[in-house]
Structures are given as C-alpha cells and as structure tokens.
Design a protein around this motif. Structure first.
Motif, PDB file in Angstrom:
ATOM      1  N   VAL A   1       0.769  -1.066   0.106  1.00 25.29           N
ATOM      2  CA  VAL A   1      -0.176   0.060  -0.155  1.00 25.29           C
ATOM      3  C   VAL A   1       0.774   1.329   0.193  1.00 25.29           C
ATOM      4  O   VAL A   1       2.047   1.216   0.684  1.00 25.29           O
ATOM      5  N   TYR A   2       0.421   2.241  -0.664  1.00 23.03           N
ATOM      6  CA  TYR A   2       1.240   3.539  -0.646  1.00 23.03           C
ATOM      7  C   TYR A   2       0.879   4.317   0.639  1.00 23.03           C
ATOM      8  O   TYR A   2      -0.287   4.628   0.908  1.00 23.03           O
TER       9      TYR A   2
ATOM     10  N   TYR B   1       6.294   3.234  -0.142  1.00 23.20           N
ATOM     11  CA  TYR B   1       5.378   2.016  -0.151  1.00 23.20           C
ATOM     12  C   TYR B   1       5.565   1.321   0.686  1.00 23.20           C
ATOM     13  O   TYR B   1       6.858   1.027   1.160  1.00 23.20           O
ATOM     14  N   ASN B   2       4.516   0.685   1.416  1.00 21.16           N
ATOM     15  CA  ASN B   2       4.816   0.018   2.650  1.00 21.16           C
ATOM     16  C   ASN B   2       4.337  -1.681   2.255  1.00 21.16           C
ATOM     17  O   ASN B   2       3.015  -1.897   1.892  1.00 21.16           O
TER      18      ASN B   2
ATOM     19  N   GLY C   1       5.159  -8.303   9.433  1.00 21.63           N
ATOM     20  CA  GLY C   1       6.270  -7.870   9.038  1.00 21.63           C
ATOM     21  C   GLY C   1       5.796  -6.689   8.118  1.00 21.63           C
ATOM     22  O   GLY C   1       4.645  -6.454   7.641  1.00 21.63           O
ATOM     23  N   LEU C   2       6.868  -5.745   8.139  1.00 21.10           N
ATOM     24  CA  LEU C   2       6.783  -4.490   7.570  1.00 21.10           C
ATOM     25  C   LEU C   2       8.188  -4.183   6.675  1.00 21.10           C
ATOM     26  O   LEU C   2       8.953  -4.039   7.400  1.00 21.10           O
TER      27      LEU C   2
ATOM     28  N   ILE D   1       7.673   1.250  -6.128  1.00 20.75           N
ATOM     29  CA  ILE D   1       6.705   0.270  -5.882  1.00 20.75           C
ATOM     30  C   ILE D   1       7.446  -1.126  -6.205  1.00 20.75           C
ATOM     31  O   ILE D   1       7.039  -1.940  -5.526  1.00 20.75           O
ATOM     32  N   ALA D   2       8.242  -1.319  -7.160  1.00 18.93           N
ATOM     33  CA  ALA D   2       8.793  -2.502  -7.597  1.00 18.93           C
ATOM     34  C   ALA D   2      10.195  -2.722  -6.695  1.00 18.93           C
ATOM     35  O   ALA D   2      10.555  -3.898  -6.653  1.00 18.93           O
ATOM     36  N   GLY D   3      10.197  -2.031  -5.550  1.00 18.33           N
ATOM     37  CA  GLY D   3      11.446  -2.166  -4.588  1.00 18.33           C
ATOM     38  C   GLY D   3      12.741  -1.679  -5.046  1.00 18.33           C
ATOM     39  O   GLY D   3      12.793  -1.015  -5.900  1.00 18.33           O
ATOM     40  N   PRO D   4      13.749  -1.915  -4.522  1.00 18.17           N
ATOM     41  CA  PRO D   4      13.839  -3.358  -3.318  1.00 18.17           C
ATOM     42  C   PRO D   4      13.288  -2.673  -2.154  1.00 18.17           C
ATOM     43  O   PRO D   4      13.365  -1.595  -1.849  1.00 18.17           O
TER      44      PRO D   4
END
Ligand SMILES: *[C@@H]1O[C@H](CO)[C@@H](O)[C@H](O)[C@H]1NC(C)=O
Ligand SMILES: *[C@@H]1O[C@H](CO)[C@@H](O)[C@H](O)[C@H]1NC(C)=O
Ligand SMILES: *[C@@H]1O[C@H](CO)[C@@H](O)[C@H](O)[C@H]1NC(C)=O
Ligand SMILES: *[C@@H]1O[C@H](CO)[C@@H](O)[C@H](O)[C@H]1NC(C)=O
Length: 472
Positions: free
Chosen positions: A108-109, A116-117, A133-134, A140-143
């Motif tokens: 979620v943003y 982005y979480n 976990g968080l 959005i695509a990470g890492p």
C-alpha cells in the motif's frame, strides 16, 4: 513450410494487438513476457501509476520457503512483466532469512510517509511467532527494506490481508489469529495514518475458525470473504456482509457451488476495478465476482476464458464450441460409463497411459493458438501427508495432488501437451485449459491419455472439451 507461415501470421497478429486486452484464463498456468511461469503465490495486486503490480511469494521448487517476494507489472491484467524480487531474503537476518516464513504480502502507498509499505505474515518455520512484517521502499517495484516484525496489538496474526476503503482512503489489516483454541478468530483492525502500525480493532469475526480474509466494497456493502482451514488444500469459501466495517455482519454464506472447493481456489485477495462504464470486482484466482446488493448476495461463477477491458471495467465471457464425451472414440480399456451428473449421462473413464485413450474427432480449428478447456472429474480426494484435515472424504489415504493427462493434437506424438487435473470430488466436474494450435478447418483430432503422477499413469475422467476462438 505452410504451417510455419501460418504460425508466424498468428504471432504477427498477437504483436499488433498487444495493446488490446488479451483474454483472461483463470485456470491456466500463466506465463510472463519472458515465457516463464508467473511465480507470485498468495499475492496481491496494486494499481499505481497507470499499471497493475502483482506481488506474491516466490516459490523455489522443493522448498516451502526461502524465495522472498516477487513483483510483476501489467497494463491489462493478462500480460505480466517480471521485475525481480521486491523483498529479498537476507542470510542470518532474524526475520527474513531463507528459513523464515514470508507469506501473503500486501503493498500500500502511504501518503503520509511518501513510501510504499509492504506488510506480510512474518513467522519462523514452525509458525511459532505469528507476527506481521513491514518493509518499505521509495519505488513500488522495490527493493523493499525491512523495518520490523511485530505482534498486532500484542496478539497473534497468521493469514494476512489488507483493505483500503475507497470512500475515505482508510486502510485496515485483516488477519486470522492462528489455530490454537484461544485463537481461531479473524480480526479487522485499522492502521494508523502512516500505515506503519495498527491502531484499533474494528471488528472480530469470533471463533468461526476461518482464514485468508479479503474485503470487497460496493456502493452500499462490505463483503468479507474467507476460507475454511484445510492446509494447502482448497475448500468452500464463505462471505459475510455488512453496511459498515464495524458491523453488524451477517451470517457467513457459501460463494460458489458446494464441493467445487471454490473451483479449487482460496479467497486471499480481491481487486476493485473502477472503469469508465462499470466497476468490476475480481477475485484471486482471477474471476469476476457477481454481486447483487439488493439480495445482499455475492457469487462466483466459473468462466474458462473472459475478455476484460480494464479501462471501461466491462467484461464478457468468451463463447466456445463444445465437443461431448459421448461422441468421442475410446481405445484399450478406456470406456464410456453411466454418470447422471455428466453431459448426456455419460463420462469417459479408464484413461490410462498411451494405450487406453479417448479421441475427439471433427474439431474445428483456426491455425492459431486457441484455448481448449478439458472438463474432468478426479475422484482421488487428494491427500495431504499425515494431516487428517487434508482428507475430509477419505480417512488416512495417501493419494497424489493431481492426475496428469497427455494431450495430443492430430496424432502428433512428438508434441505431447501436459494437462494437470487436481482432484475435484465425486460427481463434481471442473475444467483446466491448455493453449493448443489446431489446423485450420474441421478435421482435427484431440487424443487424451494418462501420464505418470508419481503413483500411476491414470488420467482423470473426461466429460467434454470446449474450444475457444483465438485472441483477436
Ligand atoms: C518458533 O517459535 C516458537 C515460539 O518462540 C518456538 O517455540 C519454536 O521452537 C520456534 N521454531 C523454530 C524452528 O525455531
Ligand atoms: C487479543 O486476542 C484475544 C483473544 O482473541 C482477545 O480476547 C483480545 O481482545 C485481543 N486484544 C486485542 C487488543 O486485539
Ligand atoms: C507409451 O508409454 C510407454 C510407457 O508406459 C513408453 O515406454 C512408450 O514409449 C510410449 N509410447 C508412445 C508411442 O508414446
Ligand atoms: C480427415 O482426417 C482423416 C485422418 O485423421 C483423413 O483420413 C480424412 O481424409 C480427413 N478428411 C477430410 C475431409 O479432410
């Protein structure tokens, strides 16, 4: 040479129309744009920056854990591009090493933190922790970078879900609190403004002993979908309805025909697509949800192949041509057996290896790849090692996960296609699709035999096949 030419014409047609929606085929093995099977289990899809992003557990063959969280993107929910591992396991890490459980990720943003979480069910390999976990990322695509793993308001958390109310933008966590007698509830708990910690319990679905929760929101209702608990084996999913998240919630009700095990799928995640013409609700596995708010009812109807326009929200099932088992030819020990639940009162059974087969004749094809659905019954009642809950209809039986059939087009045994047939139930007929290329015209044959599934070469019983038109 002629067939080569036809093949390249089909490819060309696909390339030209790539911006148009491809068909969605919920029961198929989905391939990404590189031709690999989409590896994102128990996932979620987030709409962000005009694209759909699919996050899921990256499974490594023969291992239950250890792959981290993968991410794919799509414009149409049918074509998926792999972006690698968004949350990588770290050797020696106290919560996200390869030995730990990183399950059911949700992303979620957070407007408040501009990050982005990613939240997930964080656990040790024996499910002894039951934490959430968080991890966060600027993209959005990470890492994604690990932040913490915590006990929600001091309690346990197993299957993890997330819901954002489209009316006020508020985000909630949904989680079952484990299998112990003191647990067996499902919580709906609001997040803080940052979506970095839980705030307060909004509702508790008390002692129903359900899991894999997700919420579908319509103009006037909330529907909470959850599955029963049968390990990795699917079961009958139920839904509750309410006008408000804090309740009162209705009694749970079944959402799919009984004993189909919700078409061999779990609840886990749902997606709301607000199109220009219509709002469509999809559920993972990708099936549109039929909702009748006046009757306070929600239903899942199976479609082998459907056409979805993610811009308008419109979708329609694609119609195919059916070929019935009663008209098929049998060889060896395969035969037609009376079955009052099957089409024309007959099912094809005894399919085994390559000498007890069934052949459908006179099948119309186009020369381009087409989806063909095989409607079958597998009565094995899939076992699950020593877990008794895996065998509601058969005590102590150790059977295989599925039967496997061979599919041969026009006698071409050089190209044997593999058809996986998970167990259904006795007298329950479900379908699995394969993409096949038939010759243009009405003289194709499709022959089905049995392949080895670890125990024997027996294929599932066949009712009928349905041949769908190629993608335009
Ligand atoms: C998982 O955690 C529980 C609770 O702390 C503990 O009893 C169990 O031994 C742990 N499992 C492993 C494999 O470390
Ligand atoms: C923690 O879980 C127990 C058992 O379900 C429940 O009685 C208690 O209210 C929960 N507390 C919170 C804050 O969720
Ligand atoms: C038929 O199956 C057997 C194994 O059961 C295999 O040895 C043989 O090669 C197969 N024949 C054909 C024509 O596929
Ligand atoms: C249809 O195919 C069979 C072989 O499978 C062949 O014997 C027959 O002549 C074909 N019929 C037509 C009309 O092409």
């Amino acid at each position: 040479m002629a067939s080569l030419f036809v093949f390249s014409l089909c490819l060309l047609a696909t390339a030209i129309t790539q911006t148009q929606a491809k068909y969605i085929v919920p029961g198929a093995r989905w391939l990404d744009t590189e031709g690999n099977i989409v590896n994102a289990h128990a996932g979620c899809v987030v709409y962000d920056n005009s694209k759909f992003w699919w996050f899921g557990e990256y499974k490594i063959e023969g291992q239950e854990e250890g792959g981290g969280i993968s991410v794919y993107s799509s414009d149409d929910l049918a074509t998926w591009e792999f972006h690698g591992i968004a949350l990588e396991p770290i050797d020696g890490h106290p919560y996200i090493s390869r030995e730990h459980i990183i399950q059911r990720p949700k992303v979620v943003y957070s407007e408040a933190t501009k990050k982005y979480n990613m939240w997930w069910h964080a656990d040790n390999s024996t499910y002894g922790w039951l934490l959430q976990g968080l991890a966060t990322s600027d993209n959005i695509a990470g890492p994604y970078t690990f932040v913490d793993a915590t006990a929600p308001l001091g309690n346990w958390s197993q299957d993890f879900g997330m819901f954002t109310d489209y009316k006020d933008g508020k985000t909630y966590a949904l989680y079952s609190n484990g299998d112990r007698r003191e647990g067996r509830d499902v919580y709906l708990t609001s997040f803080n403004e940052d979506i970095t910690a839980l705030d307060k319990v909004v509702h508790r679905f008390d002692k129903y002993d359900l899991e894999a929760p997700t919420i579908v929101q319509t103009e006037r209702s909330y529907y909470a979908l959850m599955s029963h608990k049968t390990g990795y084996r699917p079961n009958n999913v139920v839904a509750f309805r309410a006008d408000s998240l804090s309740g009162p919630w209705s009694q749970p009700f079944m959402v799919a025909p009984l004993n189909t095990r919700t078409y061999n799928s779990q609840s886990g995640f749902s997606l709301r697509i607000e199109g220009t013409k219509k709002t469509t609700y999809l559920r993972y596995i990708w099936l549109p949800i039929d909702i009748d708010d006046r009757k306070k009812d929600l239903e899942l109807i199976w479609h082998d192949v459907y056409d979805l326009n993610v811009k308008t929200g419109d979708w329609r099932p694609v119609r195919g041509k059916t070929y019935y088992g009663i008209d098929a030819e049998t060889s060896g020990n395969a035969f037609k057996q009376e079955a009052n639940f099957a089409s024309n009162g007959v099912i094809l059974t005894g399919i085994y290896g390559n000498d007890s087969t069934v052949t459908f004749h006179g099948i119309e094809g186009t020369g381009c790849p087409q989806w063909v659905s095989f409607y079958y019954q597998n009565t094995d009642d899939m076992g699950f090692g020593d877990q008794p809950q895996g065998q509601p209809d058969r005590i102590g039986g150790e059977w295989q996960l599925r039967r496997i059939s061979s599919v041969v087009v026009n006698g071409d045994t050089e190209n044997v296609h593999t058809l996986y047939q998970r167990d259904t139930h006795k007298s329950i007929i479900l379908s699995t699709p394969l993409q096949l290329t038939l010759e243009k015209g009405r003289n194709n044959t499709i022959t089905v035999g049995g392949l080895f599934n670890g125990v024997e070469y027996r294929g599932a019983d066949l009712d009928r096949i349905v041949v769908y038109p190629p993608e335009k």
